[in-house]
Design a protein around this motif. Structure first.
Motif, mmCIF file in Angstrom:
data_model
loop_
_atom_site.group_PDB
_atom_site.id
_atom_site.type_symbol
_atom_site.label_atom_id
_atom_site.label_comp_id
_atom_site.label_asym_id
_atom_site.label_seq_id
_atom_site.Cartn_x
_atom_site.Cartn_y
_atom_site.Cartn_z
ATOM 1 N N ARG A 84 0.863 -1.182 0.000
ATOM 2 C CA ARG A 84 0.000 0.000 0.000
ATOM 3 C C ARG A 84 0.900 1.232 0.000
ATOM 4 O O ARG A 84 1.792 1.364 0.835
ATOM 5 C CB ARG A 84 -0.895 0.007 1.237
ATOM 6 N N TYR A 87 -1.262 7.664 0.532
ATOM 7 C CA TYR A 87 -2.497 7.941 -0.200
ATOM 8 C C TYR A 87 -2.385 9.103 -1.191
ATOM 9 O O TYR A 87 -3.227 9.240 -2.088
ATOM 10 C CB TYR A 87 -3.656 8.173 0.776
ATOM 11 N N THR A 90 0.058 7.828 -5.627
ATOM 12 C CA THR A 90 -0.639 6.698 -6.249
ATOM 13 C C THR A 90 -0.517 6.630 -7.764
ATOM 14 O O THR A 90 -1.071 5.731 -8.382
ATOM 15 C CB THR A 90 -2.137 6.762 -5.899
ATOM 16 N N ASN A 360 -2.332 -1.109 -3.756
ATOM 17 C CA ASN A 360 -3.472 -0.198 -3.599
ATOM 18 C C ASN A 360 -4.811 -0.786 -4.020
ATOM 19 O O ASN A 360 -5.681 -0.080 -4.534
ATOM 20 C CB ASN A 360 -3.221 1.123 -4.349
ATOM 21 N N LYS A 390 -6.745 2.729 1.256
ATOM 22 C CA LYS A 390 -6.093 3.621 2.211
ATOM 23 C C LYS A 390 -5.838 2.954 3.559
ATOM 24 O O LYS A 390 -5.262 3.560 4.449
ATOM 25 C CB LYS A 390 -6.952 4.870 2.426
ATOM 26 N N HIS A 408 -7.953 1.732 -5.390
ATOM 27 C CA HIS A 408 -7.668 2.960 -6.128
ATOM 28 C C HIS A 408 -7.850 2.690 -7.624
ATOM 29 O O HIS A 408 -7.511 1.605 -8.113
ATOM 30 C CB HIS A 408 -6.240 3.426 -5.848
#
Length: 462
Positions: A84, A87, A90, A360, A390, A408
């Motif tokens: 991940r 945020y 991305t 993500n 997230k 995402h």
């Protein structure tokens, strides 16, 4: 004055000891190219890492285990992994992506040109001390099959302070010190420096944005600061494989570097084979087309082979034909809408045991399952254990948030070419393959075909 001299002497002694330590590390890792060692010493002195490690593809299992132990990646099934990113980190950022040279005549309509001296000074300042307390990983890589006629332009050494970047590079490039030790010109390799930076404090998308993704093309140097994601951090991919190689191809007059997919079609009745390249906008279906299978009615007669889904290097062969190859070693595909109907080939390439890494998408902390929009018609009905991209629990969403994406839109999977079930038998051929046709276009509902970015065909050809 005496105190200042003693302090200066102490700093000199520490510098000598540090250089000696770096040399011992590089020697023990069988990194023999003195120009590469000089480069590593220079940037280690600037970025200030706590340790240095030279890596190869053979280290992947150990690095995976270390990343799991550190919580940098998470298990996502047998031989599958989940990561991940921050945020606000991305996707590639076009406005922060710069091509720099020493010649203002290189300024183009689309290359966001800046002076090389200005960019090198700025990036050196941002990177100074920014890897303190971290490990600097030295990644010697090759963006071509060994023995390729373009091998000279495919060698690079990436420095990064992020272990997850190493794991992705192991899947997207050929990684080993052997690729830099025997260079005919020891100084002819791409210098690619990546420093993650303090991601929560970089002002992403504001006037104070500190992110810079710079290719100093005429010096074959790549300097990226302020990201740990995708093309911003995997410097062998877009930065070297497309931007730097585009300049190299133009400067040398030897080849073209294009954002093209590449596939092969074989007539099983006649044995004739065609190779087709295709230029399309990002996120317009290049991966799905490159991994396509013949429709049922034609499956008995035709076989489709996968070569690559994103970049093709092309050159004129001695026989006068156009040849091409995929410089990448893996696939960095968009996860969204990948399913049994749209791309069954991709699903096999990221199946359990492939070593694929997901980024993500949604993740279940209890079952280690993953999910993304389009994977199934509806998301899992039981929200227990599910986190969105997230890292926030799906079950805790408010009424206003209930329809927000779980993954995402630019979520990704990373896997090696060898995992693609219909990968061409000669995908790693140093000779490349003859190109029989090039398709230009893409979806026009919300994206323009690449052909619209040029005035005429001649303008788009070197």
């Amino acid at each position: 004055m005496h105190r200042e001299q003693l302090q200066a002497d102490r700093l000199t002694d520490e510098r000598i000891a540090y250089v000696a330590d770096v040399d011992v590390i590089l020697e023990s890792a069988a990194l023999e190219n003195e120009k590469v060692r000089e480069y590593v010493r220079y940037w280690a002195d600037i970025t200030g890492p706590a340790s240095i490690e030279v890596v190869s593809a053979a280290d992947d299992a150990r690095l995976i285990a270390e990343a799991l132990d550190a919580g940098e990646i998470l298990p996502a099934g047998e031989g599958l992994y989940y990561s991940r990113s921050y945020y606000k980190d991305t996707a590639r950022s076009e406005e922060r992506t710069i091509v720099a040279t020493s010649d203002p005549a290189d300024r183009g309509v689309y290359n966001n040109w800046r002076p090389a001296g200005e960019m090198k000074g700025l990036l050196t300042g941002l990177m100074r001390g920014a890897s303190a307390g971290k490990t600097m990983y030295v990644i010697p890589y090759l963006m071509a099959a060994p023995g390729s006629p373009l091998e000279k332009y495919a060698v690079g050494v990436q420095l990064t302070d992020n272990r997850s970047v190493v794991l992705h590079m192991n899947r997207m490039a050929r990684v080993s010190p052997e690729f830099v030790n025997g260079l005919a010109d020891p100084d002819h390799f791409v210098r690619a420096v990546h420093v993650t930076g303090d991601l929560p404090h970089l002002g992403q998308g504001t006037p104070d944005d500190k992110r810079y993704f710079v290719t100093v093309a005429d010096e074959r140097t790549i300097l990226h600061f302020g990201s740990s994601y995708g093309g911003n951090a995997l410097l062998g991919k877009i930065a070297h494989g497309l931007r730097q190689s585009s300049y190299d191809g133009w400067a040398s007059g030897r080849f073209l570097s294009e954002q093209f997919m590449l596939l092969g079609i074989t007539d099983k009745q006649t044995g004739k084979k065609w190779h087709i390249a295709g230029g399309f906008p990002s996120a317009s279906g290049k991966t799905n087309l490159a991994m396509t299978l013949p429709p049922g009615a034609l499956g008995d007669r035709y076989h489709v082979s996968f070569y690559g889904d994103d970049i093709t290097w092309m050159w004129a062969g001695e026989d006068g034909r156009l040849y091409g190859m995929n410089p990448e070693f893996g696939v960095f595909g968009v996860a969204r809408d990948t399913n049994e109907k749209t791309n069954p080939t991709a699903l096999e390439a990221i199946a359990p045991g492939t070593g694929a890494i997901f980024t993500n998408i949604a993740y279940n902390v209890k079952t280690h399952e993953t999910w993304f929009e389009g994977r199934t018609p509806e998301p899992p009905a039981d929200f227990d254990g599910w986190l969105d991209w997230k890292g926030k629990p799906i079950a805790d969403r408010s009424e206003a948030e209930k329809n927000d994406p779980w993954a995402h839109p630019n979520s990704r999977f990373t896997t090696t070419l060898a995992n693609v079930p219909n990968v061409a038998a000669d995908y790693a051929s140093a000779a490349g393959v003859p190109i029989d046709g090039i398709i230009f276009g893409g979806r026009t509902r919300d994206r323009e075909p690449l052909i619209r970015a040029i005035t005429d065909v001649a303008e788009g050809v070197y």
